[in-house]
Design a protein around this motif. Structure first.
Motif, PDB file in Angstrom:
ATOM      1  N   ALA A   1       8.794  92.610  61.824  1.00  0.00           N
ATOM      2  CA  ALA A   1      10.056  92.901  61.141  1.00  0.00           C
ATOM      3  C   ALA A   1      11.157  91.951  61.616  1.00  0.00           C
ATOM      4  CB  ALA A   1      10.470  94.348  61.376  1.00  0.00           C
ATOM      5  N   LEU A   2      11.212  91.702  62.917  1.00  0.00           N
ATOM      6  CA  LEU A   2      12.214  90.779  63.454  1.00  0.00           C
ATOM      7  C   LEU A   2      12.024  89.375  62.887  1.00  0.00           C
ATOM      8  CD1 LEU A   2      14.515  89.923  65.305  1.00  0.00           C
ATOM      9  CD2 LEU A   2      12.850  89.819  67.195  1.00  0.00           C
ATOM     10  N   GLU A   3      10.802  88.891  62.906  1.00  0.00           N
ATOM     11  CA  GLU A   3      10.525  87.552  62.362  1.00  0.00           C
ATOM     12  C   GLU A   3      10.928  87.456  60.894  1.00  0.00           C
ATOM     13  OE1 GLU A   3       6.358  86.825  62.928  1.00  0.00           O
ATOM     14  OE2 GLU A   3       6.496  87.058  65.107  1.00  0.00           O
ATOM     15  N   LEU A   4      10.569  88.457  60.135  1.00  0.00           N
ATOM     16  CA  LEU A   4      10.861  88.449  58.708  1.00  0.00           C
ATOM     17  C   LEU A   4      12.362  88.559  58.454  1.00  0.00           C
ATOM     18  CD1 LEU A   4       9.627  88.317  55.919  1.00  0.00           C
ATOM     19  CD2 LEU A   4       9.183  90.768  56.044  1.00  0.00           C
ATOM     20  N   ARG A   5      13.044  89.379  59.219  1.00  0.00           N
ATOM     21  CA  ARG A   5      14.493  89.496  59.057  1.00  0.00           C
ATOM     22  C   ARG A   5      15.202  88.185  59.365  1.00  0.00           C
ATOM     23  NH1 ARG A   5      15.594  95.735  61.218  1.00  0.00           N
ATOM     24  NH2 ARG A   5      15.575  96.605  59.111  1.00  0.00           N
ATOM     25  N   VAL A   6      14.774  87.502  60.401  1.00  0.00           N
ATOM     26  CA  VAL A   6      15.374  86.201  60.718  1.00  0.00           C
ATOM     27  C   VAL A   6      15.111  85.221  59.576  1.00  0.00           C
ATOM     28  CG1 VAL A   6      15.217  84.204  62.255  1.00  0.00           C
ATOM     29  CG2 VAL A   6      15.346  86.504  63.221  1.00  0.00           C
ATOM     30  N   GLN A   7      13.891  85.216  59.082  1.00  0.00           N
ATOM     31  CA  GLN A   7      13.515  84.309  57.995  1.00  0.00           C
ATOM     32  C   GLN A   7      14.337  84.569  56.732  1.00  0.00           C
ATOM     33  OE1 GLN A   7       9.382  84.679  56.799  1.00  0.00           O
ATOM     34  NE2 GLN A   7       9.815  83.829  54.796  1.00  0.00           N
ATOM     35  N   VAL A   8      14.500  85.828  56.385  1.00  0.00           N
ATOM     36  CA  VAL A   8      15.132  86.187  55.122  1.00  0.00           C
ATOM     37  C   VAL A   8      16.653  86.285  55.226  1.00  0.00           C
ATOM     38  CG1 VAL A   8      15.286  88.033  53.397  1.00  0.00           C
ATOM     39  CG2 VAL A   8      13.066  87.371  54.301  1.00  0.00           C
ATOM     40  N   LEU A   9      17.137  86.821  56.336  1.00  0.00           N
ATOM     41  CA  LEU A   9      18.569  87.119  56.463  1.00  0.00           C
ATOM     42  C   LEU A   9      19.337  86.145  57.347  1.00  0.00           C
ATOM     43  CD1 LEU A   9      18.145  90.964  56.954  1.00  0.00           C
ATOM     44  CD2 LEU A   9      18.848  89.785  54.848  1.00  0.00           C
ATOM     45  N   GLY A  10      18.625  85.395  58.175  1.00  0.00           N
ATOM     46  CA  GLY A  10      19.271  84.479  59.104  1.00  0.00           C
ATOM     47  C   GLY A  10      19.442  85.107  60.477  1.00  0.00           C
ATOM     48  N   GLU A  11      19.710  84.269  61.449  1.00  0.00           N
ATOM     49  CA  GLU A  11      19.797  84.672  62.860  1.00  0.00           C
ATOM     50  C   GLU A  11      20.937  85.644  63.157  1.00  0.00           C
ATOM     51  OE1 GLU A  11      17.970  83.931  65.559  1.00  0.00           O
ATOM     52  OE2 GLU A  11      16.603  82.460  64.698  1.00  0.00           O
ATOM     53  N   ASP A  12      21.970  85.651  62.319  1.00  0.00           N
ATOM     54  CA  ASP A  12      23.224  86.322  62.655  1.00  0.00           C
ATOM     55  C   ASP A  12      23.444  87.634  61.893  1.00  0.00           C
ATOM     56  OD1 ASP A  12      25.540  86.162  64.273  1.00  0.00           O
ATOM     57  OD2 ASP A  12      26.720  85.554  62.526  1.00  0.00           O
ATOM     58  N   HIS A  13      22.414  88.207  61.335  1.00  0.00           N
ATOM     59  CA  HIS A  13      22.558  89.418  60.520  1.00  0.00           C
ATOM     60  C   HIS A  13      22.422  90.669  61.386  1.00  0.00           C
ATOM     61  CE1 HIS A  13      21.820  92.311  57.281  1.00  0.00           C
ATOM     62  NE2 HIS A  13      22.356  91.421  56.468  1.00  0.00           N
ATOM     63  N   LEU A  14      23.149  91.722  61.021  1.00  0.00           N
ATOM     64  CA  LEU A  14      23.084  92.967  61.782  1.00  0.00           C
ATOM     65  C   LEU A  14      21.685  93.583  61.786  1.00  0.00           C
ATOM     66  CD1 LEU A  14      26.495  94.668  60.995  1.00  0.00           C
ATOM     67  CD2 LEU A  14      25.642  93.977  63.239  1.00  0.00           C
ATOM     68  N   ASP A  15      20.918  93.383  60.731  1.00  0.00           N
ATOM     69  CA  ASP A  15      19.542  93.889  60.740  1.00  0.00           C
ATOM     70  C   ASP A  15      18.695  93.185  61.798  1.00  0.00           C
ATOM     71  OD1 ASP A  15      20.111  95.703  58.753  1.00  0.00           O
ATOM     72  OD2 ASP A  15      18.969  94.672  57.190  1.00  0.00           O
ATOM     73  N   VAL A  16      19.002  91.939  62.086  1.00  0.00           N
ATOM     74  CA  VAL A  16      18.319  91.220  63.175  1.00  0.00           C
ATOM     75  C   VAL A  16      18.661  91.885  64.505  1.00  0.00           C
ATOM     76  CG1 VAL A  16      18.161  89.009  64.414  1.00  0.00           C
ATOM     77  CG2 VAL A  16      18.148  89.048  61.895  1.00  0.00           C
ATOM     78  N   ALA A  17      19.922  92.273  64.664  1.00  0.00           N
ATOM     79  CA  ALA A  17      20.327  92.977  65.885  1.00  0.00           C
ATOM     80  C   ALA A  17      19.593  94.307  66.015  1.00  0.00           C
ATOM     81  CB  ALA A  17      21.844  93.199  65.889  1.00  0.00           C
ATOM     82  N   VAL A  18      19.434  95.022  64.918  1.00  0.00           N
ATOM     83  CA  VAL A  18      18.706  96.292  64.934  1.00  0.00           C
ATOM     84  C   VAL A  18      17.282  96.066  65.432  1.00  0.00           C
ATOM     85  CG1 VAL A  18      17.730  98.107  63.472  1.00  0.00           C
ATOM     86  CG2 VAL A  18      20.107  97.395  63.159  1.00  0.00           C
ATOM     87  N   SER A  19      16.634  95.040  64.904  1.00  0.00           N
ATOM     88  CA  SER A  19      15.265  94.737  65.323  1.00  0.00           C
ATOM     89  C   SER A  19      15.206  94.315  66.789  1.00  0.00           C
ATOM     90  CB  SER A  19      14.663  93.629  64.443  1.00  0.00           C
ATOM     91  OG  SER A  19      14.305  94.131  63.185  1.00  0.00           O
ATOM     92  N   CYS A  20      16.142  93.498  67.210  1.00  0.00           N
ATOM     93  CA  CYS A  20      16.168  93.061  68.613  1.00  0.00           C
ATOM     94  C   CYS A  20      16.332  94.247  69.552  1.00  0.00           C
ATOM     95  CB  CYS A  20      17.307  92.066  68.838  1.00  0.00           C
ATOM     96  SG  CYS A  20      17.027  90.431  68.156  1.00  0.00           S
ATOM     97  N   SER A  21      17.238  95.130  69.217  1.00  0.00           N
ATOM     98  CA  SER A  21      17.498  96.276  70.070  1.00  0.00           C
ATOM     99  C   SER A  21      16.290  97.210  70.130  1.00  0.00           C
ATOM    100  CB  SER A  21      18.737  97.016  69.572  1.00  0.00           C
ATOM    101  OG  SER A  21      19.126  97.994  70.494  1.00  0.00           O
ATOM    102  N   ALA A  22      15.677  97.472  68.990  1.00  0.00           N
ATOM    103  CA  ALA A  22      14.501  98.358  68.961  1.00  0.00           C
ATOM    104  C   ALA A  22      13.341  97.750  69.745  1.00  0.00           C
ATOM    105  CB  ALA A  22      14.086  98.630  67.518  1.00  0.00           C
ATOM    106  N   LEU A  23      13.089  96.483  69.527  1.00  0.00           N
ATOM    107  CA  LEU A  23      12.000  95.814  70.244  1.00  0.00           C
ATOM    108  C   LEU A  23      12.341  95.704  71.726  1.00  0.00           C
ATOM    109  CD1 LEU A  23       9.252  94.462  70.120  1.00  0.00           C
ATOM    110  CD2 LEU A  23      10.411  92.333  69.454  1.00  0.00           C
ATOM    111  N   GLY A  24      13.596  95.471  72.044  1.00  0.00           N
ATOM    112  CA  GLY A  24      14.017  95.434  73.442  1.00  0.00           C
ATOM    113  C   GLY A  24      13.754  96.751  74.150  1.00  0.00           C
ATOM    114  N   GLY A  25      14.066  97.844  73.484  1.00  0.00           N
ATOM    115  CA  GLY A  25      13.804  99.160  74.074  1.00  0.00           C
ATOM    116  C   GLY A  25      12.325  99.399  74.310  1.00  0.00           C
TER     117      GLY A  25
END
Length: 156
Positions: free
Chosen positions: A87-111
């Motif tokens: 999901a993180l890879e796809l969000r970066v690909q589709v939405l770009g590095e700076d999107h809030l959905d990327v942050a959501v994925s980073c935080s979830a995967l970080g946890g």
């Protein structure tokens, strides 16, 4: 449920609006801890979205993320990690590095990585999430505060 059934009756099982209804009901059931009831709805929603939009779509990434969170609640951290990474890879690909959905994925995967003892990787993901959220949200926003707390508890 009633709303979903009305949408199904009017639009059919393969309509993206129906997929959104299935996703929303699946998330509600997930929040209630009704994992077995949530799973088929989230899976079918993702299946429809893939068929309608293709793999490279933010709605598909959201569906994969939701299934990752389901796997996490089920205790399958291996499957959860696979799905959250995808999901993180796809969000970066589709939405770009700076999107809030990327942050959501980073935080979830970080946890998840933190819970598995992979603290250096978890720290990097929380820092990435915090960087995005600080630029997009108010300093007192709960997501900003949550990422800050995660970074405080992790060793540098």
């Amino acid at each position: 449920r009633e709303s979903l059934e009305i949408k199904r009756a009017m639009l059919g099982d393969d309509h993206p609006t129906v997929a959104t209804g299935m996703n929303n009901l699946g998330l509600l059931l997930l929040a209630e801890g009704r994992l077995a009831d949530a799973e088929p709805l989230l899976e079918r929603s993702l299946e429809v979205r893939r068929a309608v939009y293709g793999e490279a779509d933010a709605r598909v990434a959201r569906g994969i993320h939701n299934l990752g969170m389901l796997a996490l609640q089920e205790g399958d951290t291996t499957l959860a990690a696979e799905r959250l990474e995808k999901a993180l890879e796809l969000r970066v690909q589709v939405l770009g590095e700076d999107h809030l959905d990327v942050a959501v994925s980073c935080s979830a995967l970080g946890g998840l990585l933190e819970s598995r003892g992979r603290l250096t990787e978890a720290r990097a993901l929380f820092a990435r999430s915090l960087d995005i959220r600080r630029r997009k949200l108010a300093p007192e926003h709960p997501d900003v505060v949550s990422d800050q707390a995660a970074l405080r508890r992790l060793p540098e």
